[in-house]
Design an enzyme around this catalytic site. Sequence first.
Site, PDB file in Angstrom:
ATOM      1  N   ASP A   1      -5.820   2.642  -3.949  1.00 53.40           N
ATOM      2  CA  ASP A   1      -7.026   2.499  -3.314  1.00 53.40           C
ATOM      3  C   ASP A   1      -7.466   3.709  -2.384  1.00 53.40           C
ATOM      4  O   ASP A   1      -8.317   4.135  -2.072  1.00 53.40           O
ATOM      5  CB  ASP A   1      -7.161   1.259  -2.582  1.00 53.40           C
ATOM      6  CG  ASP A   1      -6.139   0.771  -1.580  1.00 53.40           C
ATOM      7  OD1 ASP A   1      -5.274   1.619  -1.376  1.00 53.40           O
ATOM      8  OD2 ASP A   1      -6.074  -0.258  -0.884  1.00 53.40           O
ATOM      9  N   ARG A   2      -5.992   4.260  -2.064  1.00 52.96           N
ATOM     10  CA  ARG A   2      -6.712   5.512  -0.985  1.00 52.96           C
ATOM     11  C   ARG A   2      -6.630   6.745  -2.076  1.00 52.96           C
ATOM     12  O   ARG A   2      -6.038   6.931  -3.045  1.00 52.96           O
ATOM     13  CB  ARG A   2      -5.384   5.724  -0.244  1.00 52.96           C
ATOM     14  CG  ARG A   2      -4.847   4.585   0.764  1.00 52.96           C
ATOM     15  CD  ARG A   2      -4.009   5.016   1.807  1.00 52.96           C
ATOM     16  NE  ARG A   2      -4.009   3.953   2.846  1.00 52.96           N
ATOM     17  CZ  ARG A   2      -3.541   4.027   4.165  1.00 52.96           C
ATOM     18  NH1 ARG A   2      -3.091   5.296   4.705  1.00 52.96           N
ATOM     19  NH2 ARG A   2      -3.596   3.029   5.011  1.00 52.96           N
TER      20      ARG A   2
ATOM     21  N   ASP B   1      -0.650   1.456  -4.083  1.00 56.11           N
ATOM     22  CA  ASP B   1      -1.728   0.335  -4.928  1.00 56.11           C
ATOM     23  C   ASP B   1      -2.976   0.972  -5.350  1.00 56.11           C
ATOM     24  O   ASP B   1      -3.700   0.344  -5.930  1.00 56.11           O
ATOM     25  CB  ASP B   1      -1.863  -0.837  -4.101  1.00 56.11           C
ATOM     26  CG  ASP B   1      -2.520  -0.588  -2.755  1.00 56.11           C
ATOM     27  OD1 ASP B   1      -2.524   0.490  -2.330  1.00 56.11           O
ATOM     28  OD2 ASP B   1      -3.454  -1.314  -2.167  1.00 56.11           O
TER      29      ASP B   1
ATOM     30  N   ASP C   1      -2.359   6.329  -3.570  1.00 50.82           N
ATOM     31  CA  ASP C   1      -1.121   5.636  -2.863  1.00 50.82           C
ATOM     32  C   ASP C   1      -0.556   4.604  -3.819  1.00 50.82           C
ATOM     33  O   ASP C   1      -0.836   4.596  -4.706  1.00 50.82           O
ATOM     34  CB  ASP C   1      -1.722   5.018  -1.411  1.00 50.82           C
ATOM     35  CG  ASP C   1      -2.547   3.980  -1.849  1.00 50.82           C
ATOM     36  OD1 ASP C   1      -3.261   3.831  -2.641  1.00 50.82           O
ATOM     37  OD2 ASP C   1      -2.539   3.180  -0.723  1.00 50.82           O
TER      38      ASP C   1
ATOM     39  N   SER D   1       0.940  -1.206  -0.002  1.00 51.74           N
ATOM     40  CA  SER D   1      -0.036  -0.029  -0.003  1.00 51.74           C
ATOM     41  C   SER D   1       0.922   1.301  -0.095  1.00 51.74           C
ATOM     42  O   SER D   1       1.760   1.644  -0.883  1.00 51.74           O
ATOM     43  CB  SER D   1      -0.963   0.016   1.202  1.00 51.74           C
ATOM     44  OG  SER D   1      -1.737   0.945   1.117  1.00 51.74           O
ATOM     45  N   HIS D   2       0.766   2.084   0.965  1.00 52.81           N
ATOM     46  CA  HIS D   2       1.367   3.229   0.988  1.00 52.81           C
ATOM     47  C   HIS D   2       2.729   3.265   1.668  1.00 52.81           C
ATOM     48  O   HIS D   2       3.300   4.348   1.868  1.00 52.81           O
ATOM     49  CB  HIS D   2       0.508   4.359   2.060  1.00 52.81           C
ATOM     50  CG  HIS D   2       0.393   3.905   3.167  1.00 52.81           C
ATOM     51  ND1 HIS D   2      -0.542   2.516   3.448  1.00 52.81           N
ATOM     52  CD2 HIS D   2       0.590   3.961   4.476  1.00 52.81           C
ATOM     53  CE1 HIS D   2      -0.718   2.140   4.795  1.00 52.81           C
ATOM     54  NE2 HIS D   2       0.164   3.246   5.355  1.00 52.81           N
TER      55      HIS D   2
ATOM     56  N   LYS E   1     -11.544  -0.025  -1.260  1.00 54.75           N
ATOM     57  CA  LYS E   1     -11.515   1.481  -1.492  1.00 54.75           C
ATOM     58  C   LYS E   1     -10.904   1.883  -2.931  1.00 54.75           C
ATOM     59  O   LYS E   1     -10.000   0.954  -3.425  1.00 54.75           O
ATOM     60  CB  LYS E   1     -10.959   2.299  -0.302  1.00 54.75           C
ATOM     61  CG  LYS E   1      -9.627   1.682  -0.092  1.00 54.75           C
ATOM     62  CD  LYS E   1      -9.164   2.425   1.183  1.00 54.75           C
ATOM     63  CE  LYS E   1      -7.678   2.099   1.667  1.00 54.75           C
ATOM     64  NZ  LYS E   1      -7.518   0.765   2.400  1.00 54.75           N
TER      65      LYS E   1
HETATM   66  C1  G16 Z   1      -5.397  -0.462   5.146  1.00 55.23           C
HETATM   67  C2  G16 Z   1      -6.750  -1.121   5.187  1.00 55.23           C
HETATM   68  C3  G16 Z   1      -7.800  -0.108   5.640  1.00 55.23           C
HETATM   69  C4  G16 Z   1      -7.330   0.514   6.885  1.00 55.23           C
HETATM   70  C5  G16 Z   1      -5.935   1.042   6.988  1.00 55.23           C
HETATM   71  C6  G16 Z   1      -5.251   1.593   7.757  1.00 55.23           C
HETATM   72  O1  G16 Z   1      -5.306   0.304   4.235  1.00 55.23           O
HETATM   73  O2  G16 Z   1      -7.127  -1.569   3.805  1.00 55.23           O
HETATM   74  O3  G16 Z   1      -8.865  -0.613   5.507  1.00 55.23           O
HETATM   75  O4  G16 Z   1      -8.158   1.523   7.358  1.00 55.23           O
HETATM   76  O5  G16 Z   1      -4.974  -0.072   6.445  1.00 55.23           O
HETATM   77  O6  G16 Z   1      -4.956   0.632   8.787  1.00 55.23           O
HETATM   78  P1  G16 Z   1      -3.901   0.830  10.223  1.00 55.23           P
HETATM   79  O7  G16 Z   1      -4.686   1.997  10.834  1.00 55.23           O
HETATM   80  O8  G16 Z   1      -4.153  -0.476  10.818  1.00 55.23           O
HETATM   81  O9  G16 Z   1      -2.672   1.110   9.719  1.00 55.23           O
HETATM   82  P2  G16 Z   1      -4.230   0.091   3.076  1.00 55.23           P
HETATM   83  O10 G16 Z   1      -4.386   1.438   2.263  1.00 55.23           O
HETATM   84  O11 G16 Z   1      -2.980   0.442   3.746  1.00 55.23           O
HETATM   85  O12 G16 Z   1      -4.363  -0.981   2.310  1.00 55.23           O
END
Ligand code: G16
Length: 544
Positions: free
Chosen positions: A282-283, A280, A278, A113-114, A377
């Site tokens: 989705d954000r 991937d 981000d 992800s990010h 997302k």
């Molecule tokens: C993932 C999840 C999201 C979540 C986020 C933050 O996002 O898909 O649903 O809100 O992590 O998680 P945490 O607060 O546990 O770090 P992503 O964009 O990282 O895949």
Amino acid sequence: MQIETINTHSYDDQNPGTSGLRKKVKIFQQPGYLENFVQAIFDSLEDFSGKTLVLGGDGRYFNRTAIQSIIKIAAANGFGELIIGQGGLLSTPAASNIIRKYKAFGGLVLSASHNPGGPNEDFGIKYNVSNGGPAPEKYTHAFFKRSQVIDSYKIAVMEDVDLDQLGTQQLDGMTIKIIDPVSDYAELMQSLFDFDLLKQSIGSGYITLLFDAMSAITGPYAKRILVDLLGASPNSVINAEPLEDFGGHHPDPNLAHAHELAEAMFSDDAPTFGAASDGDGDRNMITGKQIFVTPSDSLAIMAANAHLIPAYAKGLAGVARSMPTSQAVDRVAAKYNIPCFETPTGWKFFGNLLDAGKITLCGEESFGTGSDHVREKDGVWAALFWLNLIAVKRQSVAEIVHEHWQTFGRDIYSRHDYEAVDATIAKGIVEHLCGQLPILPGQHFGEYEISFADEFSYTDPVDGSVSSNQGVRIGFTNGSRIVFRLSGTGTVGATLRIYLERFEPDTTKHNQDAQTALADLIDLAEQLCEVKKRTGRTEPDVVT
Ligand code: G16
């Protein structure tokens, strides 16, 4: 097909977090580490022989290597077809769409992800089920359980697949389709939004825009949709080339990391609209000229205006937000008399609600918004939603936000992150908080009186499954809240997140700086959790 069974030893740290297994690349490069986890996933699934698996990732370092291994393990385990994004690329929402559109059994999405990418940075893998969404906890628990006892994996003896050549190849009874990663997604977006209106608004110069792909996956998506289909100028998509190390940056769409976009949007000649996504895809971060829209507000504004967007013109079945997300969307739901669900953090918790038709829109404070069009997302979707809104309402982003606050009041919101905290100290903080919960209700702190204090637990209204220990909530009689939780996506130590919110109905006070407006709650949060005292830190690492 020649299949080998390779003996292996299990690893004890393959417990998927908020969204899949995320670790340093070096950990994934240990002998059998990736292979074990993929085999553990396949061992936990049933009846997939001859079926289709979707495969793709955000292009970060190790993506191509991992894909070649997964192709061979999937072949050895009996999948009949693999659909793979060209170059091994698929954004997370695009992968979700492909799984749904081609009725695949599931998919493996490779991304952290990010989190930053590169040989010394992060990699990740998550399994998505046949509805296109992240595997629910009953699956991820099974993957972890299996990974702890696994002692072998199966792998086909075959050449590496050419990931760059579009088309279909037959390999010993398995079909491999290399597809354009963007086309199906672009088609889906055209079915949701008013592309004619958008084209006209952009062509006439009414809307000017800047999209920061952060050298990550959304570059090709944004270029095809915003530039090729909607006619935005080519330089309206910046950092558009997906790079294995994201150019050395955190591909995290917030004001700190998407600084090129932030600088442009707060300059005198800022465009009408700015967005970033981000690693991937989705954000999303939404901005307008001189304004940043918090993700919680963005969700609420989308919900309040959804009827203006073609795909949602019939109205919303309901909405959902993760627990730490502000209550702004709850106010919209109350006004329109539609259900509003509060789920734990993690997109996987929205899947059942979307499948059951209980909600149409959902979102999280962590820069995530989405709808029933896929089961993830979706960053580019969010940007298009806002562009469509600006085009229909003929208002600037700032006007839309201020009008919303005037109608519903403003939920002033901020999140403070303390990153890479020693895991034992973090555990101590949570225990200290939990120990106080029984005595907090009724206590006064300045103008604040605590009305409830608990650890959030969620019972899924569709399948009845219960998810406990999902963060500490402190609620106040005036509707304010402080939430504490440990992140489930970090790869170093523990990250403590403190979420702060205060409702402000008075329109004359809507332009306050959030940190100033929340100062008393920020002090109170420290009194309750003692993060500064226990870690010796003086301030959070990231404030959003
Ligand atoms: C993932 C999840 C999201 C979540 C986020 C933050 O996002 O898909 O649903 O809100 O992590 O998680 P945490 O607060 O546990 O770090 P992503 O964009 O990282 O895949």
